[in-house]
Write an enzyme that holds these catalytic residues in place. Structure first.
Site, mmCIF file in Angstrom:
data_model
loop_
_atom_site.group_PDB
_atom_site.id
_atom_site.type_symbol
_atom_site.label_atom_id
_atom_site.label_comp_id
_atom_site.label_asym_id
_atom_site.label_seq_id
_atom_site.Cartn_x
_atom_site.Cartn_y
_atom_site.Cartn_z
ATOM 1 N N ASP A 15 0.883 -1.161 0.000
ATOM 2 C CA ASP A 15 0.000 0.000 0.000
ATOM 3 C C ASP A 15 0.930 1.222 0.000
ATOM 4 O OD1 ASP A 15 -2.296 1.660 0.424
ATOM 5 O OD2 ASP A 15 -1.783 1.743 2.557
ATOM 6 N N LEU A 16 0.411 2.383 -0.332
ATOM 7 C CA LEU A 16 1.251 3.587 -0.393
ATOM 8 C C LEU A 16 0.984 4.542 0.782
ATOM 9 C CD1 LEU A 16 3.185 5.512 -2.010
ATOM 10 C CD2 LEU A 16 1.144 6.355 -3.169
ATOM 11 N N ASP A 17 -0.244 5.068 0.804
ATOM 12 C CA ASP A 17 -0.596 6.101 1.786
ATOM 13 C C ASP A 17 -0.588 5.521 3.203
ATOM 14 O OD1 ASP A 17 -1.196 8.135 -0.223
ATOM 15 O OD2 ASP A 17 -2.944 6.914 -0.699
ATOM 16 N N THR A 23 1.010 10.371 3.495
ATOM 17 C CA THR A 23 -0.039 11.063 2.752
ATOM 18 C C THR A 23 -1.424 10.834 3.347
ATOM 19 O OG1 THR A 23 0.364 9.225 1.299
ATOM 20 C CG2 THR A 23 0.851 11.400 0.411
ATOM 21 N N LYS A 51 -9.563 5.108 5.415
ATOM 22 C CA LYS A 51 -8.228 4.695 4.963
ATOM 23 C C LYS A 51 -8.323 3.513 3.993
ATOM 24 C CE LYS A 51 -5.603 6.549 8.770
ATOM 25 N NZ LYS A 51 -5.175 6.314 10.135
ATOM 26 N N GLY A 52 -7.682 3.662 2.856
ATOM 27 C CA GLY A 52 -7.665 2.588 1.856
ATOM 28 C C GLY A 52 -8.858 2.607 0.911
ATOM 29 N N SER A 122 -1.987 0.489 -4.428
ATOM 30 C CA SER A 122 -2.662 1.624 -3.790
ATOM 31 C C SER A 122 -3.939 1.943 -4.539
ATOM 32 C CB SER A 122 -1.746 2.854 -3.818
ATOM 33 O OG SER A 122 -2.472 4.009 -3.441
ATOM 34 N N ALA A 123 -4.969 2.299 -3.787
ATOM 35 C CA ALA A 123 -6.234 2.703 -4.411
ATOM 36 C C ALA A 123 -6.131 4.103 -5.001
ATOM 37 C CB ALA A 123 -7.351 2.664 -3.367
ATOM 38 N N SER A 124 -4.995 4.771 -4.741
ATOM 39 C CA SER A 124 -4.884 6.177 -5.142
ATOM 40 C C SER A 124 -4.468 6.367 -6.596
ATOM 41 C CB SER A 124 -3.877 6.899 -4.251
ATOM 42 O OG SER A 124 -3.706 8.225 -4.704
ATOM 43 N N LYS A 153 -10.705 -1.967 -2.029
ATOM 44 C CA LYS A 153 -10.493 -2.606 -0.732
ATOM 45 C C LYS A 153 -11.753 -2.405 0.094
ATOM 46 C CE LYS A 153 -5.643 -1.184 -1.043
ATOM 47 N NZ LYS A 153 -4.556 -0.328 -0.532
ATOM 48 N N GLU A 177 0.110 -2.950 4.802
ATOM 49 C CA GLU A 177 -1.032 -2.031 4.906
ATOM 50 C C GLU A 177 -1.110 -1.288 6.229
ATOM 51 O OE1 GLU A 177 -3.759 -0.815 3.613
ATOM 52 O OE2 GLU A 177 -3.798 -1.758 1.637
ATOM 53 N N ASP A 178 -1.689 -0.100 6.212
ATOM 54 C CA ASP A 178 -1.982 0.622 7.457
ATOM 55 C C ASP A 178 -3.486 0.668 7.729
ATOM 56 O OD1 ASP A 178 -2.490 2.387 5.282
ATOM 57 O OD2 ASP A 178 -2.570 4.052 6.713
#
Ligand code: G6P
Ligand code: MG
Length: 225
Positions: A15-17, A23, A51-52, A122-124, A153, A177-178
């Site tokens: 995951d990214l953020d 971010t 989130k996510g 990432s979903a972004s 997600k 993941e966070d």
């Protein structure tokens, strides 16, 4: 006790953020600002739940929290999501490699040096811009295109596609993941889940660390033993 042994792991799907960089704080700030404008009460539960979650699904969650899901047309919702994104894009335009979370660069270097494959899940839609500003693009030759997904997600699709891009069986991949929705997605994709953050929120993670600095290959190996 993890699903497979550490020795079977061949790839990492990130995951990214909130994992590579913080971010998630900028997403939160921009959504909170929009929620205030729409007169929707902000809460920690709403913040964690977003989130996510993809941009339009996030807007729907915020409207639902304020019982306003039927108050806007589709075009109005698109305009609201665009407004949030404009604020978010403004924040990420100021990012530099200093915004990489502690230990992440060293971890990515270690993964490379040890021959692990790396993908981004990432979903972004802003993911590639964020990676570019962090000067991390080269570490992520494989990026799942969030526009190609039929479900976000916690559906496993994004993590399944991440493993596919790497040409690996899902059970030989670790997902990082966070977000609770992200851990659910990794587990449903039959990958090993590594959670970064709160123990209660990430209770379903196979392995969990309080912060990114603790995420090392040695610590993952220890946790999976
Ligand atoms: C990530 C973040 C979410 C964000 C989503 C879409 O999953 O955790 O907070 O809503 O990406 O991001 P985007 O940049 O496409 O609006
Ligand atoms: Mg995240």
């Amino acid at each position: 006790m993890a699903k497979v042994s550490f020795e079977q792991i061949k790839g990492f799907v990130f995951d990214l953020d909130g994992v590579i960089t913080d971010t998630s704080l900028y997403h939160t700030k921009a959504w909170h600002q929009l929620a205030d404008k729409l007169d929707v009460t902000w809460s920690k539960e709403l913040e964690d739940g977003l989130k996510g979650i993809s941009r339009m699904d996030s807007l729907e969650m915020i409207l639902k929290a304020g019982h306003k899901e039927n108050d806007y047309t589709h075009d109005e919702k698109v305009a609201l999501a665009t407004e949030k994104n404009t604020n978010y894009v403004n924040e990420i335009s100021k990012m530099t490699p200093e915004n990489i979370l502690p230990g992440i660069k060293a971890f990515l270097d270690d993964l490379r040096a040890n021959g692990y494959q790396i993908a981004l899940a990432s979903a972004s839609k802003n993911g590639p811009t964020v990676l570019k500003n962090l000067e991390l693009t080269d570490y992520f030759p494989k990026i799942v295109d969030p526009a190609s997904l039929s479900k976000g997600k916690p559906d496993p699709e994004i993590y399944t596609k991440g493993a596919e891009l790497l040409g690996l069986a899902p059970e030989t991949c670790i997902g990082v993941e966070d977000a609770a929705a992200g851990i659910e997605a990794i587990n449903a994709a039959n990958e090993v889940s590594v959670g970064i953050g709160d123990a209660t929120l990430l209770k379903d993670a196979d392995v969990r660390f309080d912060n990114t600095a603790e995420m090392t290959l040695a610590n993952i190996k220890k946790a999976m033993a």
